[in-house]
Structures are given as C-alpha cells and as structure tokens.
Design a protein around this motif. Structure first.
Motif, short mmCIF file in Angstrom:
data_model
loop_
_atom_site.label_atom_id
_atom_site.label_comp_id
_atom_site.label_asym_id
_atom_site.label_seq_id
_atom_site.Cartn_x
_atom_site.Cartn_y
_atom_site.Cartn_z
N GLY A 150 0.81 -1.21 0.00
CA GLY A 150 0.00 0.00 0.00
C GLY A 150 0.84 1.25 0.00
O GLY A 150 2.07 1.19 0.11
N ALA A 151 0.18 2.36 -0.13
CA ALA A 151 0.88 3.64 -0.16
C ALA A 151 1.53 3.93 1.17
O ALA A 151 1.03 3.55 2.23
CB ALA A 151 -0.11 4.74 -0.52
N VAL A 152 2.66 4.62 1.11
CA VAL A 152 3.43 4.91 2.32
C VAL A 152 3.61 6.40 2.48
O VAL A 152 3.95 7.11 1.53
CB VAL A 152 4.81 4.22 2.25
N VAL A 153 3.38 6.84 3.71
CA VAL A 153 3.67 8.21 4.09
C VAL A 153 4.72 8.17 5.18
O VAL A 153 4.55 7.48 6.19
CB VAL A 153 2.41 8.94 4.59
N SER A 154 5.79 8.86 4.95
CA SER A 154 6.91 8.83 5.88
C SER A 154 7.05 10.16 6.58
O SER A 154 7.01 11.22 5.95
CB SER A 154 8.19 8.52 5.10
N GLN A 155 7.19 10.11 7.89
CA GLN A 155 7.42 11.33 8.66
C GLN A 155 8.81 11.27 9.27
O GLN A 155 9.27 10.24 9.74
CB GLN A 155 6.39 11.45 9.79
N HIS A 156 9.43 12.43 9.31
CA HIS A 156 10.78 12.49 9.88
C HIS A 156 10.99 13.85 10.54
O HIS A 156 10.61 14.88 9.97
CB HIS A 156 11.82 12.31 8.76
N PRO A 157 11.51 13.91 11.75
CA PRO A 157 11.97 12.77 12.54
C PRO A 157 10.83 12.11 13.31
O PRO A 157 9.76 12.69 13.44
CB PRO A 157 12.97 13.42 13.50
N SER A 158 11.06 10.93 13.80
CA SER A 158 10.06 10.25 14.62
C SER A 158 10.05 10.84 16.03
O SER A 158 9.00 10.87 16.69
CB SER A 158 10.37 8.75 14.70
N CYS A 168 6.97 15.49 6.02
CA CYS A 168 5.98 14.46 5.69
C CYS A 168 6.11 14.18 4.20
O CYS A 168 5.92 15.08 3.38
CB CYS A 168 4.58 14.96 6.03
N ARG A 169 6.46 12.96 3.87
CA ARG A 169 6.67 12.59 2.47
C ARG A 169 5.75 11.46 2.05
O ARG A 169 5.60 10.48 2.78
CB ARG A 169 8.11 12.13 2.25
N SER A 170 5.18 11.61 0.88
CA SER A 170 4.46 10.48 0.29
C SER A 170 5.47 9.77 -0.61
O SER A 170 6.02 10.35 -1.53
CB SER A 170 3.26 10.98 -0.51
N LEU A 171 5.73 8.51 -0.31
CA LEU A 171 6.85 7.84 -0.95
C LEU A 171 6.52 7.25 -2.31
O LEU A 171 7.40 7.15 -3.16
CB LEU A 171 7.38 6.73 -0.02
N ASP A 172 5.31 6.85 -2.53
CA ASP A 172 5.01 6.19 -3.80
C ASP A 172 3.73 6.73 -4.45
O ASP A 172 3.12 6.05 -5.27
CB ASP A 172 4.92 4.67 -3.61
N PHE A 173 3.36 7.93 -4.07
CA PHE A 173 2.21 8.55 -4.75
C PHE A 173 2.34 10.06 -4.62
O PHE A 173 3.11 10.57 -3.80
CB PHE A 173 0.88 8.05 -4.17
#
Lengths: 118, 113
Positions: A1-9, A23-28
């Motif tokens: 599924g789609a991934v949203v990555s936040q940094h830093p944790s 906040c990054r959307s990795l594959d959309f």
C-alpha cells in the motif's frame, strides 16, 4: 500500500528554537496533506490543510505564524514549529490524500513525530 | 470547528458482549467516513471506511459499521468483543467539498476478560 513517511520520529529541542517535521508520500503524489496534533489520551486535532503550491488553510485557534506549513511539491510537506515552547510538546501526525483517485479510500497516515520541548 | 462527534467517551464491556460505538457528523454534503483504532502505545490503524455503495461496511477484525444518511451516523459494531479489542476508537469524516478531514474525540474501550 501507499506509504507516508514522517521524519523525525522523535525530536527534543530547547525552548525558543524552531524544529521542522517532514511528511513525504513515498510512492504517490499527494495533492493535499493534513497536519494533526494529538495530546496524550486525546484525539487528533486538525491543525491545517496544505495543498501543493498554495498556502495552507489553518483551523481556528491554530497560529499560522507559529506553525509554518510548506507544501512545495506533490510529495513533501513540512511543518515548522517556530520558537517552540514546552506547551508545544505533542505528537504531530500528517496524512496525505493521493491525487487523481476517488477521495476517501486514498488518505494515508504517517507514523507521527513526537516533539518534546525542554 | 469539528464536524464529527462520538458520544461514548469510555465503554467497559465483558468479553463476548456486543459492541456499538456511536459516531455522528454534522455536514450535509458528500462525506467519506472512517473508523480507526489505536491500541495502547501504537499508531492509528484503519478498521473500515465508507465512501459509496452498500451502507453496511465490513472491516477488519470482525468490525462493521452502518452509514445511515438520514441520521448522519456511522456507528461501529462488533457482535462479540475480545479482550484484545481494548483500545481507543476514532471516527473520522472527510468533507469532500471542503477537502477537510476531521476526527472525533475518540472512545476508549475496555474489555474485561
């Protein structure tokens, strides 16, 4: 599924400094990103809605000069907490709505960022 | 202003009891509705969602919810709860025309073994 990555944790900063959360959307591609804060044992409070290429829309009571939101590309939104104070310590979560699909089944959440201001 | 309300703040049930958690929203336009669960110390997890079609939606872990448009409600149900269902449950609504996504205040469910 789609991934949203936040940094830093997790981030600890001194009072008066600024801290940026990504906040990054990795594959959309995300036309809209939502920023929330969640205090312990409370619900998620919508802070602002950011649309790519335009200014963020802030909810009532949220200081836009304190919580700077930038959505410069379709895959990245940033939240900068300026002049942080201990009361800004919280869990910040972003979610992203994907582009070009029926809304409702395409809102994905990041894993959140714990901010502690000391 | 928040557009979704959850009236049950804390629910305590015994195992095998049936569960119904209320969720109401206050918006007359097109909405998409969600239920999320947050287990202690963990992140949000989507239980189920409604955006169109059959108003009775089945989700994971035996949960279901029914969208009743006339009542602006989207109540969550489970016929028989387990101790492992102890968590906080959040209802959320996406307001299509406003492009806003709001959460309810949450309901803490405590299932006693």
């Amino acid at each position: 599924g789609a991934v949203v990555s936040q940094h830093p944790s997790w981030v600890i900063c001194k009072s008066g400094t600024s801290v940026k959360i990504e906040c990054r959307s990795l594959d959309f591609q995300a036309t809209t990103m939502f920023w929330y804060r969640q205090f312990p044992k409370q619900s998620l409070m919508l802070m602002a809605t950011s649309n790519e290429g335009s200014k963020a829309t802030y909810e009532q009571g949220v200081e836009k000069d304190k919580f700077l939101i930038n959505h410069a590309s379709l895959t990245l939104s940033t939240l900068t907490v300026t002049s942080a104070h201990p009361e800004d310590s919280s869990f910040y979560i972003c979610s992203a709505r994907s582009r070009g699909r029926t809304p409702g089944n395409t809102i994905y959440f990041g894993e959140g960022s714990w901010l502690t201001v000391v | 202003a928040q557009s979704v309300s959850q009236h049950n703040h804390h629910v305590i049930l015994s195992e095998a009891a049936s569960l119904e958690l209320g969720c109401n929203y206050s918006y007359g336009g097109t909405v998409n509705l969600f239920w999320y669960v947050q287990y202690p110390g963990q992140h949000l997890q989507l239980l189920l969602k409604y955006f169109s079609g059959d108003p009775l939606v089945k989700g994971i872990k035996g949960f279901e919810a029914e969208f009743i448009k006339s009542k602006f409600s989207f109540n969550l149900r489970k016929p028989s709860v387990q101790w492992s269902d102890t968590a906080e449950y959040f209802c959320a609504v996406f307001l299509y025309n406003f492009n806003k996504f709001y959460f309810g205040s949450g309901t803490k469910l405590n299932v006693k073994p």
